[in-house]
Design an enzyme around this catalytic site. Structure first.
Site, PDB file in Angstrom:
ATOM      1  N   SER A 179       0.854  -1.186   0.000  1.00  0.00           N
ATOM      2  CA  SER A 179       0.000   0.000   0.000  1.00  0.00           C
ATOM      3  C   SER A 179       0.888   1.234   0.000  1.00  0.00           C
ATOM      4  CB  SER A 179      -0.955  -0.017   1.208  1.00  0.00           C
ATOM      5  OG  SER A 179      -1.875   1.058   1.134  1.00  0.00           O
ATOM      6  N   THR A 180       0.803   2.084   1.018  1.00  0.00           N
ATOM      7  CA  THR A 180       1.567   3.330   1.056  1.00  0.00           C
ATOM      8  C   THR A 180       3.068   3.055   0.930  1.00  0.00           C
ATOM      9  OG1 THR A 180      -0.101   4.178   2.569  1.00  0.00           O
ATOM     10  CG2 THR A 180       1.927   5.460   2.340  1.00  0.00           C
ATOM     11  N   HIS A 205      -2.553  -1.238  -3.406  1.00  0.00           N
ATOM     12  CA  HIS A 205      -3.691  -0.337  -3.255  1.00  0.00           C
ATOM     13  C   HIS A 205      -3.489   0.872  -4.159  1.00  0.00           C
ATOM     14  CE1 HIS A 205      -4.267  -1.972   1.121  1.00  0.00           C
ATOM     15  NE2 HIS A 205      -4.711  -2.814   0.207  1.00  0.00           N
ATOM     16  N   MET A 298      -0.053   1.292   4.995  1.00  0.00           N
ATOM     17  CA  MET A 298      -0.817   1.627   6.195  1.00  0.00           C
ATOM     18  C   MET A 298      -1.946   0.621   6.411  1.00  0.00           C
ATOM     19  SD  MET A 298      -3.253   4.837   5.028  1.00  0.00           S
ATOM     20  CE  MET A 298      -1.990   5.829   4.256  1.00  0.00           C
ATOM     21  N   ASP A 301      -4.456  -4.581   5.948  1.00  0.00           N
ATOM     22  CA  ASP A 301      -4.889  -5.445   4.853  1.00  0.00           C
ATOM     23  C   ASP A 301      -3.750  -6.370   4.455  1.00  0.00           C
ATOM     24  OD1 ASP A 301      -6.572  -6.443   2.812  1.00  0.00           O
ATOM     25  OD2 ASP A 301      -5.606  -5.129   1.341  1.00  0.00           O
TER      26      ASP A 301
END
Length: 366
Positions: A179-180, A205, A298, A301
């Site tokens: 993600s991030t 993501h 972050m 997930d």
């Protein structure tokens, strides 16, 4: 920054309307304080000195100096967390991915020209991204508008958990969740992979308009063939399959080979695509033939999905905290006991290759 201190934000955008809307959205969160706005990078430069913000939101296209040039100078002279604000276009996606390469922590993709029509949803997203950006480096007054938070669904909403895991013949599979900070982490990983590496499935993501340009960008920097996954696409060695930003990516066994399946189900852990969904599908279809890694990001997930893979006999690892932009997802998985080992980013590609060789040797000798 102090845990009790509000996140100080400077909003930089050439549109007065967008500056007003962004400021109003950020003011929805009592942990955030908008300390100022700027219409262009030159004004922003002076306000950074005066106001000492914790986080900058930065428009991609601005007068007098474009956002990328300003970002590059900022990261060289005064590094600080930056969340890019971009449009949902191919051009906007390409520039935003370049901004992440230059050091931006994350990005907020404006849904369309009318942000006001999706105020609550957009406010929740930008507030969350700004708060997470504020803690990515060691270096949150106005009336608060309560936000409606959608229910958080698990992977059960897309794919029931299998009672037993299957392990098929053939080459092992590599699964990656991020993600991030993940667009850069995935690039580092793929650049180190040889052209004949085992197939790699990636759930990052990312908005729907950005996943295609992201896959094309990764294809240019990797010796492997990288593409945005298509429904029913056969999974082959030497290929990387990026989950589209509009669908969950699953891996299924069709009786003779592994194939990509796209699922237009609800968001899982508030993400679509979701890493938990990819990992659960692999726990059911490939089991011990899988080598999976959870990279920077972050939230959590992928943590439970990685645990399901681990329990199905897969080899699992996570990125370490020091090399992660945000150690949320990998940290959650590590705390669950979902990973066998933890590695710095620049060691992960080599480790994945070594583990897939071990997995293949074990399978052929069994």
């Amino acid at each position: 920054m102090d845990n009790m201190e509000r996140v100080r934000v400077l909003v930089v955008d050439d549109s007065a309307l967008v500056r007003k809307l962004m400021s109003t959205m950020l003011a929805c969160d009592p942990a955030i304080e908008v300390v100022g706005t700027a219409a262009d990078p030159l004004i922003a430069r002076e306000k950074i000195k005066q106001l000492n913000p914790h986080v900058l939101t930065l428009d991609v296209e601005m007068p007098r100096m474009d956002g990328l040039t300003f970002l590059e100078n900022l990261m060289r002279l005064r590094p600080m967390p930056v969340v890019m604000v971009s449009s949902l276009t191919v051009e906007g996606a390409d520039v935003t991915l370049r901004a992440l390469e230059l050091g931006a922590v994350d990005f907020f993709a404006k849904p369309d020209s009318d942000l006001a029509s999706r105020f609550g949803e957009s406010a929740q997203e930008i507030c969350h991204k700004v708060k997470m950006a504020a803690i990515t480096r060691p270096r949150a007054r106005t009336a608060v508008r309560k936000l409606d938070v959608p229910p958080r669904l698990s992977a059960d909403a897309v794919l029931p958990r299998a009672q037993t895991a299957g392990t098929r013949g053939g080459s092992p599979l590599i699964a990656v969740g991020a993600s991030t900070g993940g667009t850069e982490a995935v690039r580092v990983l793929l650049e180190a992979m040889p052209p004949d590496a085992p197939p790699i499935l990636v759930t990052q993501h990312i908005p729907a308009a950005f996943s295609g340009p992201f896959a094309a960008r990764m294809d240019r920097c990797s010796a492997m063939r990288v593409c945005e996954a298509r429904d029913g696409q056969p999974i082959q060695s030497g290929h990387v399959y990026i989950a589209p930003g509009s669908h969950h990516l699953l891996v299924m066994w069709d009786g003779a080979r592994y194939v990509c399946r796209l699922h237009d189900g609800p968001a899982v852990n508030r993400h679509k695509p979701s890493v938990d969904v990819l990992f659960r599908s692999l726990a059911a279809s490939a089991g011990a033939a899988t080598v999976a890694v959870l990279l920077t990001g972050m939230g959590d997930d992928g943590a439970r999905g990685l645990l399901e893979l681990h329990q199905a006999g897969a080899t699992t690892l996570v990125q370490d905290e020091e090399s992660s932009v945000v150690w949320g997802m990998p940290g959650s998985a590590w705390k669950l006991g979902a990973a066998s080992e933890m590695q710095p980013l620049d060691h992960i590609a080599a480790r994945l290759l070594a583990l897939t060789r071990q997995t293949h040797t074990s399978a052929t000798s069994a």
